[in-house]
Design a protein around this motif. Structure first.
Motif, PDB file in Angstrom:
ATOM      1  N   CYS A 189       0.849  -1.195   0.000  1.00  0.00           N
ATOM      2  CA  CYS A 189       0.000   0.000   0.000  1.00  0.00           C
ATOM      3  C   CYS A 189       0.883   1.243   0.000  1.00  0.00           C
ATOM      4  O   CYS A 189       1.756   1.404   0.862  1.00  0.00           O
ATOM      5  CB  CYS A 189      -0.914  -0.004   1.218  1.00  0.00           C
ATOM      6  N   VAL A 228       0.132   4.129   0.762  1.00  0.00           N
ATOM      7  CA  VAL A 228      -0.166   5.057   1.856  1.00  0.00           C
ATOM      8  C   VAL A 228       0.409   4.561   3.179  1.00  0.00           C
ATOM      9  O   VAL A 228       1.088   5.289   3.887  1.00  0.00           O
ATOM     10  CB  VAL A 228      -1.699   5.256   1.987  1.00  0.00           C
ATOM     11  N   CYS A 229       0.138   3.275   3.506  1.00  0.00           N
ATOM     12  CA  CYS A 229       0.468   2.817   4.865  1.00  0.00           C
ATOM     13  C   CYS A 229       1.419   1.623   4.905  1.00  0.00           C
ATOM     14  O   CYS A 229       1.858   1.235   5.987  1.00  0.00           O
ATOM     15  CB  CYS A 229      -0.810   2.470   5.619  1.00  0.00           C
ATOM     16  N   CYS A 265      -4.260  -0.585   0.263  1.00  0.00           N
ATOM     17  CA  CYS A 265      -4.909  -1.635   1.053  1.00  0.00           C
ATOM     18  C   CYS A 265      -6.395  -1.302   1.205  1.00  0.00           C
ATOM     19  O   CYS A 265      -6.855  -0.232   0.817  1.00  0.00           O
ATOM     20  CB  CYS A 265      -4.243  -1.755   2.421  1.00  0.00           C
ATOM     21  N   CYS A 317      -7.040   2.079   3.037  1.00  0.00           N
ATOM     22  CA  CYS A 317      -6.641   3.332   2.389  1.00  0.00           C
ATOM     23  C   CYS A 317      -7.306   3.542   1.030  1.00  0.00           C
ATOM     24  O   CYS A 317      -7.285   4.651   0.492  1.00  0.00           O
ATOM     25  CB  CYS A 317      -5.125   3.374   2.238  1.00  0.00           C
TER      26      CYS A 317
END
Ligand SMILES: Nc1ncnc2c1ncn2[C@@H]1O[C@H](COP(=O)(O)OP(=O)(O)O)[C@@H](O)[C@H]1O
Ligand SMILES: Cc1cn([C@H]2C[C@H](O)[C@@H](COP(=O)(O)O)O2)c(=O)[nH]c1=O
Ligand SMILES: [Zn+2]
Length: 226
Positions: A151, A153-154, A183, A186
């Motif tokens: 992911c 983002v995270c 994911c 997100c």
């Protein structure tokens, strides 16, 4: 490393279908190339196809986001694969989500003919909807490998492909310029245009709310544009 079917050698009469699916950047093309190279090392006859419309990196090669490449034949439709597969022992097909449902019958015929058929493609579109014909191929395949990206983002395993632009068609070619893997938490499925503006989120600016993202209302879902 992803699991590969244990039976690597074409037995002469029994064929089968392998599906490699997942989000963008999950390693589908790399895994397809890895399996096909091993078949070549085993001196099996290998033919590789991809839809002609996918010209992102090359017209005549399947190319991963990491620039791993293998020569392939571009085709205009799934039926051409049947005509061109000839005496191949192993048939590889990349970007299978860009073929129509005919691909399912084509793969079945190739496998019934004794060939090992390895198909790679997206299992979901940018809205998180099943991306035909991959789900149907998964149902009839002997082996299914689902891969995950990271992911953007995270850092969790990513199951979705987040489109970063406001383009609405189901088919919009691109790579990191237009998409990033996300994911479940997100991923922000774009809302239908009436409910916009949709925010294309840069990785560093993405919201980190613990609340699950709202799904678009069922009544406002667009029909499949493919
Ligand atoms: N967020 C990410 N998660 C995983 N791999 C990534 C990511 N961003 C870039 N990559 C690169 O993408 C490669 C996988 O590319 P590729 O096989 O073409 O994937 P796919 O065919 O599933 O889109 C990885 O080996 C890695 O080098
Ligand atoms: C999610 C999604 C993707 N696409 C396009 C974007 C790329 O050109 C390919 C996927 O390539 P990859 O090898 O899996 O990275 O598909 C699209 O047209 N529509 C979508 O919803
Ligand atoms: Zn995430």
């Amino acid at each position: 490393m992803p699991m590969e079917p244990l039976i690597l050698r074409h037995g002469g009469s029994v064929g089968w279908i392998e599906v490699i699916c997942g989000s963008m950047f999950s390693g589908k093309t790399e895994e397809l190339i890895r399996r096909l190279r091993r078949a070549q090392i085993a001196r099996q006859r290998v033919e590789v196809f991809k839809p002609r419309m996918d010209r992102r990196y090359s017209e005549t090669e399947v190319v991963s986001h990491d620039e791993n490449a293998l020569r392939s034949t571009p085709v205009d439709n799934a039926e051409q694969i049947l005509l061109l597969a000839g005496s191949a022992d192993v048939v590889g097909i990349d970007e299978a989500q860009f073929f129509d449902m005919t691909l399912v019958d084509v793969c079945q015929q190739l496998a019934n003919d004794g060939k090992r058929v390895i198909v790679a493609g997206l299992d979901q579109d940018y809205m998180g909807r099943p991306f035909e014909p991959i789900p149907q191929l998964m149902a009839v395949a002997e082996y299914v490998t689902k891969l995950h990206a990271i992911c953007a983002v995270c850092g969790a395993p990513a199951n979705h492909s987040q489109r970063l632009t406001n383009e609405e068609g189901r088919v919009v070619l691109g790579a990191a310029d237009r998409y990033e893997p996300r994911c479940r938490r997100c991923f922000q499925p774009p809302r239908p245009s009436a409910e916009r503006p949709f925010r294309a989120v840069a990785p560093e600016a993405a919201p980190r709310s613990d609340a699950p993202q709202a799904l678009p209302a069922a009544s406002s879902a667009r029909p499949c544009e493919k």
